[in-house]
Design a protein around this motif. Structure first.
Motif, PDB file in Angstrom:
ATOM      1  N   MET A  79       0.828  -1.188   0.000  1.00 46.52           N
ATOM      2  CA  MET A  79       0.000   0.000   0.000  1.00 46.52           C
ATOM      3  C   MET A  79       0.871   1.250   0.000  1.00 46.52           C
ATOM      4  N   VAL A  80       0.407   2.245  -0.687  1.00 40.69           N
ATOM      5  CA  VAL A  80       1.132   3.501  -0.777  1.00 40.69           C
ATOM      6  C   VAL A  80       0.579   4.433   0.287  1.00 40.69           C
ATOM      7  N   ASP A  81       1.341   4.677   1.316  1.00 43.16           N
ATOM      8  CA  ASP A  81       0.914   5.550   2.404  1.00 43.16           C
ATOM      9  C   ASP A  81       1.784   6.797   2.438  1.00 43.16           C
ATOM     10  N   PRO A  82       1.263   7.901   2.955  1.00 40.61           N
ATOM     11  CA  PRO A  82       2.106   9.083   3.160  1.00 40.61           C
ATOM     12  C   PRO A  82       3.299   8.714   4.032  1.00 40.61           C
ATOM     13  N   PRO A  83       4.494   9.156   3.691  1.00 40.91           N
ATOM     14  CA  PRO A  83       5.695   8.722   4.410  1.00 40.91           C
ATOM     15  C   PRO A  83       5.855   9.385   5.775  1.00 40.91           C
ATOM     16  N   ALA A  84       6.544   8.680   6.655  1.00 40.84           N
ATOM     17  CA  ALA A  84       6.910   9.241   7.956  1.00 40.84           C
ATOM     18  C   ALA A  84       8.272   9.917   7.882  1.00 40.84           C
ATOM     19  N   GLU A  85       9.041   9.581   6.853  1.00 41.45           N
ATOM     20  CA  GLU A  85      10.360  10.188   6.654  1.00 41.45           C
ATOM     21  C   GLU A  85      10.673  10.223   5.175  1.00 41.45           C
ATOM     22  N   ILE A  86      11.342  11.270   4.738  1.00 40.31           N
ATOM     23  CA  ILE A  86      11.761  11.416   3.348  1.00 40.31           C
ATOM     24  C   ILE A  86      13.276  11.549   3.325  1.00 40.31           C
ATOM     25  N   GLY A  87      13.943  10.548   2.780  1.00 38.22           N
ATOM     26  CA  GLY A  87      15.399  10.563   2.710  1.00 38.22           C
ATOM     27  C   GLY A  87      15.864  10.972   1.328  1.00 38.22           C
ATOM     28  N   LEU A  88      16.596  12.058   1.246  1.00 38.86           N
ATOM     29  CA  LEU A  88      17.089  12.577  -0.026  1.00 38.86           C
ATOM     30  C   LEU A  88      18.588  12.309  -0.124  1.00 38.86           C
ATOM     31  N   ALA A 185      12.626  13.508  -8.689  1.00 37.59           N
ATOM     32  CA  ALA A 185      12.978  12.221  -8.089  1.00 37.59           C
ATOM     33  C   ALA A 185      14.477  11.978  -8.091  1.00 37.59           C
ATOM     34  N   LEU A 186      15.233  12.789  -8.816  1.00 39.20           N
ATOM     35  CA  LEU A 186      16.695  12.692  -8.768  1.00 39.20           C
ATOM     36  C   LEU A 186      17.216  12.878  -7.347  1.00 39.20           C
ATOM     37  N   LEU A 187      16.443  13.552  -6.515  1.00 39.47           N
ATOM     38  CA  LEU A 187      16.877  13.797  -5.142  1.00 39.47           C
ATOM     39  C   LEU A 187      17.041  12.513  -4.344  1.00 39.47           C
ATOM     40  N   PHE A 188      16.441  11.411  -4.818  1.00 36.83           N
ATOM     41  CA  PHE A 188      16.551  10.144  -4.097  1.00 36.83           C
ATOM     42  C   PHE A 188      17.786   9.335  -4.526  1.00 36.83           C
ATOM     43  N   LEU A 189      18.526   9.825  -5.528  1.00 41.92           N
ATOM     44  CA  LEU A 189      19.690   9.101  -6.022  1.00 41.92           C
ATOM     45  C   LEU A 189      20.968   9.590  -5.353  1.00 41.92           C
ATOM     46  N   GLU A 190      22.011   8.776  -5.463  1.00 40.32           N
ATOM     47  CA  GLU A 190      23.313   9.175  -4.945  1.00 40.32           C
ATOM     48  C   GLU A 190      23.873  10.342  -5.765  1.00 40.32           C
ATOM     49  N   PRO A 191      24.678  11.215  -5.159  1.00 42.47           N
ATOM     50  CA  PRO A 191      25.175  12.408  -5.864  1.00 42.47           C
ATOM     51  C   PRO A 191      25.876  12.109  -7.187  1.00 42.47           C
ATOM     52  N   ALA A 192      26.670  11.030  -7.255  1.00 37.73           N
ATOM     53  CA  ALA A 192      27.390  10.727  -8.496  1.00 37.73           C
ATOM     54  C   ALA A 192      26.428  10.447  -9.641  1.00 37.73           C
ATOM     55  N   LEU A 193      25.316   9.777  -9.342  1.00 40.94           N
ATOM     56  CA  LEU A 193      24.330   9.485 -10.387  1.00 40.94           C
ATOM     57  C   LEU A 193      23.595  10.754 -10.823  1.00 40.94           C
ATOM     58  N   ARG A 237      14.429   2.005  -8.203  1.00 40.78           N
ATOM     59  CA  ARG A 237      14.155   1.327  -6.935  1.00 40.78           C
ATOM     60  C   ARG A 237      14.352   2.260  -5.748  1.00 40.78           C
ATOM     61  N   SER A 238      15.122   3.299  -5.942  1.00 43.66           N
ATOM     62  CA  SER A 238      15.396   4.243  -4.855  1.00 43.66           C
ATOM     63  C   SER A 238      14.272   5.255  -4.658  1.00 43.66           C
ATOM     64  N   VAL A 239      13.338   5.310  -5.600  1.00 41.33           N
ATOM     65  CA  VAL A 239      12.268   6.309  -5.537  1.00 41.33           C
ATOM     66  C   VAL A 239      11.073   5.718  -4.791  1.00 41.33           C
ATOM     67  N   PRO A 240      10.649   6.316  -3.678  1.00 42.92           N
ATOM     68  CA  PRO A 240       9.521   5.768  -2.918  1.00 42.92           C
ATOM     69  C   PRO A 240       8.244   5.711  -3.762  1.00 42.92           C
ATOM     70  N   ALA A 241       7.402   4.756  -3.455  1.00 43.89           N
ATOM     71  CA  ALA A 241       6.179   4.562  -4.242  1.00 43.89           C
ATOM     72  C   ALA A 241       5.263   5.785  -4.219  1.00 43.89           C
ATOM     73  N   TRP A 242       5.233   6.531  -3.107  1.00 45.58           N
ATOM     74  CA  TRP A 242       4.298   7.654  -3.009  1.00 45.58           C
ATOM     75  C   TRP A 242       4.603   8.777  -3.990  1.00 45.58           C
ATOM     76  N   VAL A 243       5.820   8.800  -4.521  1.00 40.00           N
ATOM     77  CA  VAL A 243       6.197   9.855  -5.454  1.00 40.00           C
ATOM     78  C   VAL A 243       5.364   9.774  -6.733  1.00 40.00           C
ATOM     79  N   ASN A 244       5.042   8.550  -7.170  1.00 39.85           N
ATOM     80  CA  ASN A 244       4.326   8.378  -8.434  1.00 39.85           C
ATOM     81  C   ASN A 244       2.949   7.746  -8.303  1.00 39.85           C
ATOM     82  N   HIS A 245       2.609   7.242  -7.111  1.00 45.83           N
ATOM     83  CA  HIS A 245       1.317   6.564  -6.958  1.00 45.83           C
ATOM     84  C   HIS A 245       0.555   7.124  -5.759  1.00 45.83           C
TER      85      HIS A 245
END
Length: 248
Positions: A79-88, A185-193, A237-245
């Motif tokens: 299930m896609v729920d609003p997140p409790a934490e957003i890791g960038l 969604a680039l914010l969820f990737l590592e800096p080099a990517l 895979r690094s992008v949380p489901a709530w970003v797009n769903h």
């Protein structure tokens, strides 16, 4: 999502399958996409009958299961729920999210390596996710626009303008007029990517295709580009489901 697309959250086969339907005025036929979280999206023409969508998904169950195995995703619905934490990961930030009732408001308080977000308003998970997406785009503009300017200065590649949006299938794009669009969604990737994506799009200001000259330029600017391109194929895979769903 454009005005031509209508989100139609439809749970198929009960709670055992996380399948959503997106009706699109541009779609001419039914198509499937499996996301790294295990969610399945069906893009359907506006007038497609629900029974046709059910049958289409049923006929492609083997393909869906194979794609989920390749992603390492659970076949059970997530299930896609609003997140409790957003890791960038791109900027090493962790934002703790708290929800409450009251006046509609999103208040972000920066702190060390991230901060806190307080979102008040209706206890509607879809509304909450929509507000967090708006915040993510704002954070994306604050981070990615100056980052692109810096990489452009370092590489000597000029662009005309930049926009930051929430794209569903592209990390970035460059127009013939050298306008660059970047995915928040680039914010969820590592800096080099992230830097590799910026170099990739800036290289399109010289070559608007993916021909040999384009890749030679990318290779000069980022010698490890082949490894980065491979990593990007799995980076969703690094992008949380709530970003797009939306929550179901």
């Amino acid at each position: 999502m454009s005005a031509a697309d209508t989100p139609d959250q439809l749970a198929l086969f009960g709670a055992e399958a996380a399948v959503v339907v997106r009706r699109s005025a541009r779609a001419r036929r039914l198509s499937l996409r499996v996301f790294p979280h295990g969610l399945v999206e069906v893009v359907a023409p506006q007038r497609a009958a629900e029974r046709s969508i059910y049958r289409f998904v049923s006929d492609h169950q083997a393909w869906i299961q194979r794609a989920r195995r390749e992603f390492g995703a659970s076949p059970q619905a997530r299930m896609v729920d609003p997140p409790a934490e957003i890791g960038l990961a791109a900027v090493g930030e962790a934002w703790v999210v708290a929800y409450g009732e009251g006046t509609r408001r999103l208040r972000a308080v920066p702190g060390a390596d991230g901060g806190s977000i307080r979102l008040t308003g209706p206890a509607d998970p879809v509304w909450r996710v929509q507000q967090l997406r708006r915040w993510l785009q704002q954070r994306g503009r604050a981070v990615l626009e100056p980052w692109l300017a810096q990489v452009a200065f370092e590489t000597g590649l000029a662009y005309r303008g930049v926009t930051v949006r929430r794209q569903r299938s592209r990390w970035g794009s460059c127009s013939a007029r050298h306008d660059i669009s970047l995915n928040c969604a680039l914010l969820f990737l590592e800096p080099a990517l992230v830097r590799h994506v910026l170099v990739h799009e800036l290289a399109h200001t010289r070559h608007l295709n993916h021909g040999p000259a384009f890749w030679r330029l990318v290779g000069r600017l980022a010698p490890d580009f082949e490894a980065a391109e491979r990593e990007l194929r799995a980076a969703w895979r690094s992008v949380p489901a709530w970003v797009n769903h939306d929550p179901m």
